[in-house]
Motif scaffolding. Structure first.
Motif, PDB file in Angstrom:
ATOM      1  N   ALA A1840      40.515  79.832  13.234  1.00 18.87           N
ATOM      2  CA  ALA A1840      41.957  79.689  13.468  1.00 18.87           C
ATOM      3  C   ALA A1840      42.210  79.194  14.891  1.00 18.87           C
ATOM      4  O   ALA A1840      43.018  78.275  15.113  1.00 18.87           O
ATOM      5  CB  ALA A1840      42.645  81.013  13.235  1.00 18.87           C
ATOM      6  N   ASP A1841      41.521  79.813  15.848  1.00 14.93           N
ATOM      7  CA  ASP A1841      41.703  79.391  17.246  1.00 14.93           C
ATOM      8  C   ASP A1841      41.385  77.911  17.398  1.00 14.93           C
ATOM      9  O   ASP A1841      42.123  77.160  18.030  1.00 14.93           O
ATOM     10  CB  ASP A1841      40.776  80.210  18.166  1.00 14.93           C
ATOM     11  N   ARG A1842      40.264  77.535  16.780  1.00 13.02           N
ATOM     12  CA  ARG A1842      39.825  76.157  16.934  1.00 13.02           C
ATOM     13  C   ARG A1842      40.884  75.200  16.375  1.00 13.02           C
ATOM     14  O   ARG A1842      41.256  74.218  17.007  1.00 13.02           O
ATOM     15  CB  ARG A1842      38.491  75.978  16.207  1.00 13.02           C
ATOM     16  N   ALA A1843      41.389  75.502  15.213  1.00  8.39           N
ATOM     17  CA  ALA A1843      42.365  74.602  14.581  1.00  8.39           C
ATOM     18  C   ALA A1843      43.594  74.442  15.468  1.00  8.39           C
ATOM     19  O   ALA A1843      44.096  73.321  15.684  1.00  8.39           O
ATOM     20  CB  ALA A1843      42.768  75.167  13.229  1.00  8.39           C
ATOM     21  N   LEU A1844      44.095  75.568  16.029  1.00  6.54           N
ATOM     22  CA  LEU A1844      45.309  75.476  16.839  1.00  6.54           C
ATOM     23  C   LEU A1844      45.023  74.801  18.181  1.00  6.54           C
ATOM     24  O   LEU A1844      45.871  74.083  18.710  1.00  6.54           O
ATOM     25  CB  LEU A1844      45.907  76.870  17.040  1.00  6.54           C
ATOM     26  N   ASP A1845      43.845  75.041  18.714  1.00 15.08           N
ATOM     27  CA  ASP A1845      43.533  74.394  19.994  1.00 15.08           C
ATOM     28  C   ASP A1845      43.434  72.883  19.823  1.00 15.08           C
ATOM     29  O   ASP A1845      43.881  72.100  20.664  1.00 15.08           O
ATOM     30  CB  ASP A1845      42.231  74.953  20.571  1.00 15.08           C
ATOM     31  N   HIS A1846      42.839  72.445  18.711  1.00 17.09           N
ATOM     32  CA  HIS A1846      42.790  71.007  18.427  1.00 17.09           C
ATOM     33  C   HIS A1846      44.186  70.431  18.413  1.00 17.09           C
ATOM     34  O   HIS A1846      44.460  69.384  19.004  1.00 17.09           O
ATOM     35  CB  HIS A1846      42.138  70.766  17.057  1.00 17.09           C
TER      36      HIS A1846
END
Length: 1931
Positions: A1840-1846
């Motif tokens: 989830a973090d990765r998706a939002l950071d992207h």
């Protein structure tokens, strides 16, 4: 045209028309009685065959004479089935028949019950009777019945199948059902005045609280001006017109006053009862004969005043007061010609008898009903006084109910005759005001009285009266309205007194439609719904409005006149049928009776059908003032139910339009609401504008489609691109009239917009907490965002946008509300704060931040309240969150609109207590949720993130539950084992499932034999677990069976003749029969309480077989051949014992009725002894209390000795320690000493006297009853009388008296209250050691004057007779008191001289008695036992071989004394450790038993004597089997078997009895029972094990044989049997049993493998089922033993649940086969190969098995989805092995949320919120919540973090624009922005701007400011580049 239109606008259509024919009528046709035959003759053949049966029947009914038609009546009511299905119940009466039927909309009617009675049914009604329970805390049972009234009796039939017939002592005019029972109205039989002098009026109103109760008069409490008066209701002018159950009121009509009165009906208080019965003549100074005129004059004075112009209310009260008589005594009507002298005279003669009360019919009717007998009425002759006639039959009936005056119609309203209400009902309006309405047909008026329940008391306060012109009316409970039939025949719907609309019935002409000149009623569109305000004003001054008609009437009078006149001339009248009456309203259905005679059933539509609209209406009604709310509801009702109204799914659109219109919106102008119109036209006005031919299309149609609900749903799916949505709105509509988008400030709801917005927002938050209501939340958000925009509430708009980003951004329009208009609105205080968001609140809780109280609407947002408080309790850790601190977390919205700051609760902010251990918080939470009615089904509807802490608490409680939680709690935590436990189930009730494996045992012999030995009913599956290694139970059955012939093996020696050989065989058989006859005593103990009898079959009693078979040819050997002498009556006592043994099989929990007991009575006389034993056994297991007294009397009068013994002992045992008076009387008749000295001497057999004396001991056990103790004390030493009385078997009587005395004073020791003058201990000591007899004091001294002619005793006490009784009495009185001085009296003498004076047997008793007194000094070792032997014996016995014995020592005496004292010591150890299976005690006693066995077989037996040795051995054997009771110990079994085989030598009947009792005790109740050491149990065992056994089967000299069975009273169930809750089979389970600390040992814990016998419960602290195989279960006994006792008494069934992957101990003793044994590591390759087949070994849950089947198996088409399959398999494996399968949906939801986030197609942030809450929970202090596997969450979090950071990298400008409140261009993807804001808990814009985050120059400053806002650090790290970057670039 317009006004008709107007009329139509407030007209609703009735639905579901059906022609109505009472079902009972059809059913009755088939009944062959006169009425039907007549009907059939009248019917023309054509009609008989006509298709329409109803029409044919109506036709025929019209031809039947009127009387016939009158006979049919019916009533309907609402019934609910257990599964909440509603149906109608109909009670139909015709002739002698009553038919009760049920049917509903979707199910045809069927007969429930049909009754035919002997005489015509006068009335049939439903009534509920309450049967009060004896126990305080048990709820009363409500018997639902139907009562059928005939002229002489009432038949009452209850639904549970009971039938009663209550005779009626007088003629009844009507019966009324009430909350308490039936109310009966007496028929008033009037006769001409001159026929008899006026007599005192009798009560006219009676009550019957239960069909078996007596009919009692009702008391009336009326309030006058100066006093309240109390009297019977005896006014013949008072008619009951209505009764109501809830509230409990009745309404009466006074035919003289012409007024209605409402009374409160309640139970009468005892003071009122006394007042009415003692002083019924308080009506004036009427005690002297001349008082009559004074009374009359006051009466006349009152009448005069009545006509005076004073205020009518006063007069009315006074008049009432004087007229309703003070008692059924002196009374006269106003118009009575004379007052009876008779009455005055009777007063003078007997002031005491003012309530005449008569027996039988005379009690109610002083004279018979026919006028002819009137002359002979008792009161007819003026000179007879009451004294002569009525004195003998005085016994007043106590009144049960009282009616108390609440409200009376003001008499000025109507003084005309005949205005009695024809119909009365209670109705409530939509705002929950309640009205009592009564229809006065003569005036065509419906009078409605508003009433409220006052706060303090349960009193009702009656307020205003309004009248509505009506011909008929009927309430519709479900929709809070009533239907009124107006005089002109139109139907109008009212709610309370507010007119809603007309009702249009399709197919019936509405009379108002065709009126040509009808004036428009009210013109403004808004006002067309409310009645004039006058109607709702409370008329406090009722007296002033006397002459004025009610405002409603006045309003409509002109109109009414028009309509009615038109109708009279109308030619239509014949053609169109008119509605005549309304009847049978149920829920929202009502029947219309038409003028044509046919009936129609119509349904009035509901206020709302969709759940969402209902809840919105609820919220609106809650917050608005009542009158406004009423207008809104009425308006909505009309628009929703207009003829041709909307379909279901359009209801919401209609509601939005309707509500916004009332708020002042022009819904035409707003694009999104305009689109709602296409789906349903709101009002005729709009409809007319919109009407156009259907065939031409237009752009708007397309627009309508694109804006429809369906389109919204599609657009939420990623399939349609979201960006294009902007273009949907035609710009023209908005631009032209930009200025015109305002609000109409004069609209009804305009001032309340902010309020309504707020409550609907709270409702929206509540809907978000229910998965099933999510679509509702989305529907509501459209309305909310519009209001928020217009009220300029940025916070709220932001909140909605974050919830539904792609949906909200489609809305752009706002309506302008200028400042002046804003000020017209009431702004509630709470709108100024932050926008309440429930997920946000929960998230703050989890992050440990402070939370403000969350607002909620009581009764509407219950889910919010539940979850907020759950979090406060469990996450915040405030234990009092659900009780005292509730207001810290919830702020209740009150309808008063202002938060009440002075509320004491709100101010008390107590600090949060230090967080207590989470375990008890989890328990508190689960218990609280259950008490709030929260179930697992509800939990499934809570969103997964919110539900996680609750699931966590449940999981914790599941691990360590409390044993005494209720069934609902256990169901919530998912412990089926405990749920089953809370349900009461015994093994026997589940015979069908458990008893199947009876035949799995190795067969002992052929089935036929097995049936009859009487031992088939033990629970084989339990015994097979307890003794799994061997067949000892079979062996015991073999030893104890007495139903097969014995083997008589006598060698035929050559020198013996055949005749002698036969004789020898028979002698041998006689010897063996001594043993056979003694077996039943042991068998009774072995099969104790093991059988549940079938009520339709007699109890099987095994035969007592006294024949033998001689090998080798198996020839019969019989005792009756006459070759040898057989004692007479030899078998009478053995068959008694056989009957007891059979009866003791019956378990105490069985259903045994009096009839069944009598049904078992044998036909043949020789079985009478067996039946006597059966009766005694029923007493011992407590069933004899059910035997009717009549039957007991019957049995006793037969004079059969055995029956009397069995019955007296049985009844006494059943009433143990109750001091029951009736039983005492029964026993006293059989004990001469308890009868008065002058009574006739009854010839009572001696043994019956003995039984009765012991019975007294049992009934008075432990009570210390002085009189009985005194008599029994004297009876121990009762001397033999003259003649032959009391000369035989005196010992047993004396012993019985001693035992009884001991029981009466059991354990009282020296504290015998009030008996010091009896000198009990001294007297007993004298009986024990001898001495001079004291003179007999007391009532029986006459009997003992002359000495006996038979026995010369002199004046000394015969110690041989009195000693045993006295010794045991001392032992029982001082039991366990450790009283050394009394114990020293009982020491064995230590000189030879004294030893010679005492029987060795008595030494055994003394030793035993002494040890029982010194209870705490008994030790289980051989040294202690020998320490009881006096010095002199010890010295001389040990060394008799070495040193010569001195002359003066009698060796025989010493040896006998030694053996008996040792036996006494052993017996004491047996008592002390009874049922404990103490190994020390066992070893010690076993050693002594072996010693005695050796002595028996060696030469020393000659010194002691065989008999003495055998006695001692028997006692030691009994002692050891007492210690090992119920354990089935093998060594003891071997001893018993050895002695069973010895049938020669001294072995007589008594010794066999002792040995087999020992065997029975060893296997007590088949191993389910053991012995207790309570005082009561020891007393019972002393009676049963008295150490002198009978020499032969008829010997009762020293001890009554029947007493041997009292050992049963010492038995208690202590076997704990674990039963697997899934297979319902008993199994093994490990238990930890913890003992309390005592003076002998510390607190210790032992490990036992159940099924096991528990120690005595008072020694235990707790019991715990240990893991790892079964779920743990703690039973804490320190809190109280009731729970454990109830488990043990229900066969000891303890339900256990096998944990996943574990095998039961039986299949896997070592635990090596368990599936979890090879420890699977999650990362190993085996996870991937987790076979779906393997799951069935882990769980039996069908859902999980099918999940494995469909989702965890890589099928052909899922080849490319291997990853998914592997993940799902891993998740499933995790859930199943961790035993939280309910987490499976949560895992999958989390996984799906992360997937959609990665794909960036989240159109609503709901699942993301949940994911965020899950992550926050796992980071919080509840991190130990390991519900989710440790590896799964971090992976999901990082995804989830990765998706939002992207997304942030690519779109940081979007976030910047948002933070600066710049408008975003239309095409930006705002969905991900919303996701980002939600996921990172970024506070709302308003707060961020307020704290000026952008003004920060450095990260620390930013950190400080943001921490105040509660921004998490990880969010700040992502925001800081943006926020600080602005600063750097110098913006």
């Amino acid at each position: 045209m317009s006004h008709v239109y107007e009329e139509r606008a407030t007209m609703i259509a009735a639905g579901e028309l059906q022609s109505f024919v009472p079902f009972g009528r059809e059913h009755c046709k088939n009944h062959p009685n006169a009425v039907n035959l007549q009907l059939r003759q009248l019917q023309p053949a054509s009609e008989l065959w006509s298709s329409d049966g109803a029409a044919g029947l109506v036709g025929s009914l019209q031809e039947v004479t009127l009387q016939e038609r009158d006979k049919e009546r019916w009533q309907l009511r609402k019934g609910t089935a257990p599964d909440d299905v509603e149906y109608d119940e109909e009670l139909y009466v015709a002739g002698n028949m009553v038919i009760w039927s049920r049917g509903s909309k979707n199910q045809a009617s069927c007969v429930y019950k049909a009754f035919t009675v002997d005489s015509p049914v006068q009335q049939a009604l439903w009534c509920n009777f309450t049967v009060p329970q004896a126990k305080k805390d048990v709820k009363d049972v409500v018997e639902q019945t139907v009562c059928i009234v005939q002229s002489t009796c009432v038949n009452v039939h209850s639904m549970s199948g009971k039938d009663f017939i209550s005779p009626l002592p007088f003629q009844v005019s009507a019966l009324w059902p009430t909350k308490f029972g039936l109310l009966l109205e007496r028929k008033n039989i009037t006769v001409d005045g001159h026929m008899s002098p006026i007599r005192e009026p009798l009560p006219t109103l009676f009550s019957m609280l239960h069909p078996l109760d007596e009919i009692a008069p009702v008391v009336c409490k009326s309030t006058g001006l100066f006093e309240t008066r109390l009297q019977y209701v005896s006014d013949s002018a008072l008619r009951v017109v209505f009764t109501c159950l809830k509230p409990s009121i009745i309404m009466t009509y006074d035919t003289q006053q012409c007024t209605h009165t409402v009374w409160n009906l309640r139970k009468v208080t005892s003071e009122e009862q006394n007042t009415v019965l003692k002083f019924p003549d308080q009506s004036g100074p009427a005690h002297t004969p001349n008082a009559a005129p004074s009374f009359l004059s006051t009466h006349l004075r009152n009448v005069n005043r009545l006509d005076s112009p004073a205020s009518p209310l006063h007069c009315h009260a006074l008049h009432n007061q004087s007229r309703i008589p003070a008692s059924p005594a002196l009374h006269s009507r106003v118009h009575s010609p004379s007052i009876s002298n008779m009455a005055a005279l009777s007063r003078a003669h007997s002031p005491g008898i003012a309530v005449p009360s008569f027996s039988g019919n005379q009690r109610f009717n002083m004279s018979c009903h026919t006028p002819s007998s009137r002359g002979h009425s008792i009161l007819a002759s003026p000179n007879s006084t009451l004294n002569d006639t009525l004195l003998p039959e005085m016994e007043p009936i106590l009144p049960d109910l009282c009616i108390e005056q609440l409200w009376t119609e003001t008499s000025a309203i109507s003084r005309e005759k005949g205005c009695q209400a024809s119909k009365v009902f209670i109705t409530s309006d939509l705002c929950e005001n309640r009205y009592l309405c009564f229809l006065v047909e003569s005036h065509q008026q419906l009078r409605c009285v508003k009433f409220l329940e006052s706060n303090e008391t349960s009193q009702l306060i009656f307020a205003t009266v309004s009248t509505i012109a009506a011909k008929d009316a009927a309430p519709l409970e479900d929709i809070h309205t009533m239907l009124v039939l107006e005089a002109n025949g139109s139907l109008v719907l009212y709610t309370g007194v507010t007119r809603v609309s007309k009702v249009f019935v399709p197919g019936l002409l509405s009379p108002t439609f065709s009126v040509p000149n009808q004036p428009p009623i009210l013109s403004t569109p808004l006002e067309n719904i409310s009645t004039p305000a006058r109607a709702t004003v409370q008329h406090m001054s009722r007296l002033e409005e006397v002459g004025m008609p009610s405002p409603v009437l006045e309003m409509r009078s002109s109109l009414q006149h028009n309509e009615s006149s038109w109708l009279e001339e109308s030619p239509f009248q014949q053609t169109a049928p008119r509605i005549q009456t309304l009847r049978d309203p149920v829920c929202n259905r009502v029947t219309l009776e038409l003028s044509s005679g046919s009936m129609l059933r119509i349904t009035i539509p509901e206020v709302a059908t969709s759940e969402l609209v209902k809840r919105c209406l609820q919220a609106i009604r809650f917050i608005l003032p009542k009158d406004t709310a009423m207008k809104v509801l009425v308006k909505w009702y009309n628009s929703y139910n207009a003829p041709g109204g909307p379909s279901m799914h359009l209801e919401w659109n209609l509601f939005v339009t309707c509500l916004m219109t009332m708020m002042g919106y022009n819904t035409e102008r707003l694009t999104w609401t305009r689109n709602l119109h296409f789906e349903v036209p709101l009002s005729p006005v709009i409809a007319a504008k919109k009407a156009r031919p259907a065939d031409t299309g237009s752009d708007e149609d397309w627009l309508y489609l694109r804006c429809s609900d369906y389109h919204w749903q599609v657009s939420m799916r990623p399939a349609v691109s979201v960006q294009g949505l902007e273009m949907l709105f035609p710009p023209a509509g908005v631009d032209d009239q930009e200025s015109a988008l305002g609000l109409e400030s004069s609209a009804l709801l305009f001032p309340h917009i902010p309020l309504l917005f707020y409550v609907l927002h709270l409702l929206y938050e509540d809907l978000k907490l229910d998965e099933l209501q999510r679509s509702g939340a989305r529907a509501l958000v459209g309305l909310l965002q519009q209001l928020a925009r217009d009220l300029q509430l940025e916070d709220f708009i932001d909140l909605y946008w974050r919830d539904f980003p792609s949906f909200i951004k489609t809305f752009k329009e706002a309506c302008v509300i200028d400042q002046a208009q804003m000020e017209l609105m009431t702004w509630p205080v709470f709108l100024n704060g932050e926008a309440p968001c429930v997920f946000n609140w929960i998230s703050r809780c989890l992050r440990g931040q402070d939370v403000a109280p969350f607002p909620y609407l009581p009764g509407i947002c219950e889910r919010t309240k539940l979850l907020v408080l759950s979090y406060a309790l469990y996450v915040v850790g405030d234990e009092d969150a659900c009780s005292t601190n509730m207001l810290k977390y919830l702020c209740r919205l009150s309808a008063g609109q202002k938060k009440n700051a002075s509320d004491p609760f709100l101010r008390r902010q107590s600090s949060v207590k230090p967080i207590s251990s989470s375990g008890c918080l989890a328990e508190k939470l689960v218990l609280w949720l259950t008490s709030a009615g929260f179930t697992l089904k509800d939990l499934e509807t809570v969103p997964f993130g919110v539900a996680l802490p609750i699931r966590d608490a449940i999981y914790q409680c599941r691990e360590h539950p409390c044993s005494d939680w209720s069934e609902e709690v256990c169901a919530l935590i998912g412990r089926q084992d405990l749920t089953r436990q809370a349900h009461k189930v015994t093994l026997a009730n589940r015979k069908s499932t458990v008893g199947l494996n009876v035949m799995l045992e190795p067969p002992v012999s052929s089935e036929a034999d097995e049936e009859e030995d009487g031992m088939t009913d033990l629970h084989p599956e339990v015994t097979a677990l307890i003794w799994s290694q061997d067949l000892r139970v079979q062996e015991v059955r073999r030893l104890l069976q007495s139903s097969r012939p014995v083997r008589v093996n006598v060698p035929h020696l050559p020198e013996i003749s055949d005749h002698e050989y036969i004789e020898e065989k028979e002698n041998k058989l006689l010897q063996l029969c001594q043993r056979t006859m003694s077996l039943p005593v042991g068998r009774g103990l072995f099969t104790l309480f093991s059988y549940h009898p079938v009520p339709t079959e007699p109890l099987p009693v095994p035969k007592l077989n006294l024949t033998g078979r001689a090998p080798p040819r198996n020839t019969m050997v019989d005792l009756n051949s006459g070759n040898i002498d057989v004692p007479p009556n030899m078998t009478s006592w053995p068959s008694f014992h056989n009957g007891v043994a059979a009866g003791l099989k019956i378990a105490p929990a069985s259903q045994v009725e009096s009839a069944w007991i009598a049904y078992n009575k044998p036909k043949s006389a020789e079985l009478a002894n067996e039946y006597a034993g059966f009766l005694m056994a029923l007493g011992l297991n407590g069933h004899l209390t059910k035997l009717a007294t009549l039957n007991i009397h019957d049995y006793l009068t037969k004079g059969h000795e055995m029956t009397s013994i069995g019955l007296l002992l049985g009844v006494s045992a059943a009433k143990l320690g109750t001091m029951d008076m009736s039983i005492t009387r029964l026993l006293s008749i059989h004990i001469p000493a308890l009868l008065p000295p002058t009574s006739t001497e009854l010839d009572v057999p001696h043994s019956v006297q003995v039984a009765a004396v012991v019975g007294i001991g049992l009934v008075y056990q432990g009570t210390g009853h002085r009189h009985n103790a005194e008599v029994l004390l004297a009876e121990i030493g009762r001397p033999p009388g003259p003649e032959m009385e009391y000369c035989t078997d005196r010992e047993s009587y004396s012993l019985a008296a001693g035992l009884a005395l001991g029981m009466v004073c059991l354990g009282h020791g020296s504290n015998l209250i009030g008996m010091s003058d009896l000198n009990v201990p001294e007297q007993l000591y004298q009986y024990m050691v001898g001495g001079h007899r004291r003179t007999h004091a007391g009532i029986n001294r006459e009997k003992h004057k002359s000495p006996s002619y038979q026995i010369k005793e002199g004046d000394t006490i015969n110690v041989d007779v009195t000693c045993p009784g006295a010794t045991l009495a001392l032992a029982m009185i001082y039991l366990k008191t450790n009283n050394r001085s009394v114990a020293d009296w009982l020491k064995a003498p230590d000189t030879m001289f004294l030893l010679d004076f005492i029987k060795p047997e008595f030494l055994l008793l003394r030793t035993l008695a002494r040890c029982l007194i010194m209870w705490d000094e008994i030790f289980p070792n051989a040294d202690w036992v020998t320490s009881n032997v006096p010095q002199i014996i010890q010295e001389n016995i040990g060394n008799q071989d070495q040193t010569p014995v001195s002359e003066d020592l009698n060796m025989e005496t010493l040896v006998q004394a030694h053996d008996y004292i040792i036996a006494g010591g052993c017996l004491a150890v047996g008592f002390r450790f009874a049922g404990s299976a103490n190994s020390d005690a066992f070893d010690c006693l076993y050693k002594f038993a072996k010693n005695f066995m050796q002595c028996l077989t060696t030469s020393t037996a000659t010194v002691t004597g065989q008999y003495n040795l055998q006695t001692c051995l028997s006692m030691v054997l009994l002692a050891v089997s007492m210690v090992m009771s119920g354990s089935g110990n093998l060594k003891v079994l071997q001893l018993c078997r050895f002695l069973h085989k010895r049938t020669f030598g001294e072995m007589n009947y008594g010794f066999h009895m002792a040995h087999h009792m020992a065997l029975g005790l060893l296997f007590l109740g088949g191993g389910r029972y053991t012995l207790s050491t309570s005082n009561s149990a020891i007393a019972a065992l002393l009676c049963a094990l008295y150490p002198h056994f009978p020499a032969h089967s008829t010997d009762n000299r020293y001890h009554l044989q029947a007493l041997r069975h009292l050992a049963v009273l010492a038995a208690e169930p202590r076997l704990l049997v674990p039963v697997d809750v899934d297979s319902l089979k008993p199994c093994y389970a490990l238990l930890d049993v913890t003992y309390k600390e005592t003076q002998w040992y510390e607190e210790t814990t032992v490990e036992l493998m159940a099924p096991t016998m528990l120690p005595e419960l008072h020694l235990l602290k707790r019991i715990k089922v240990k893991g790892p195989r079964y779920w743990e279960l703690n039973i804490d006994i320190s809190k109280g033993t009731q729970h454990l006792q109830s488990i043990l008494s229900r066969d000891g069934v303890l339900y256990v649940k096998l944990r996943a992957g574990q095998l039961p101990y039986k299949d896997d003793p070592q635990g090596w086969k368990s599936l979890l044994a090879p420890n699977l590591n999650n990362r190993s390759a085996e996870v991937r190969t987790f076979k779906p087949e393997a799951i069935s070994t882990f769980t039996s849950d069908a859902a999980l098995v099918s999940f494995a089947e469909h989702f965890c198996r890589a099928s052909e088409n899922m080849k490319h989805r291997q990853e998914t399959v592997a993940l799902l398999s891993a998740i499933l494996y995790e859930c199943v092995t961790q035993e939280n399968p309910e987490m499976l949906p949560t895992y999958i939801s989390i996984e799906q949320a992360v997937r959609t986030l990665e794909r960036a197609d989240l159109s609503e942030t709901f699942s993301l919120w949940q994911l965020k809450l899950v992550l926050e929970l796992c980071e919080s202090r509840l991190a130990r919540a390991l519900l989710l596997s440790s590896e799964f969450l971090p992976i999901m979090k990082s995804s989830a973090d990765r998706a939002l950071d992207h997304w942030l990298c690519d779109n940081s400008n979007v976030l910047k624009e948002y933070l600066r409140r710049q408008t975003m261009n239309g095409d930006t993807d705002v969905n991900m922005l919303a996701c980002f804001l939600v996921y990172h808990s970024i506070p709302s814009l308003k707060n961020m701007l307020a704290s000026d985050l952008e003004g920060c120059s450095s990260f620390p400053e930013l950190l400080l400011k943001s921490s105040q806002l509660g921004v998490p650090i990880r969010a700040l790290l992502r925001l800081s580049p943006l926020l600080l970057q602005n600063h750097d670039s110098g913006v």
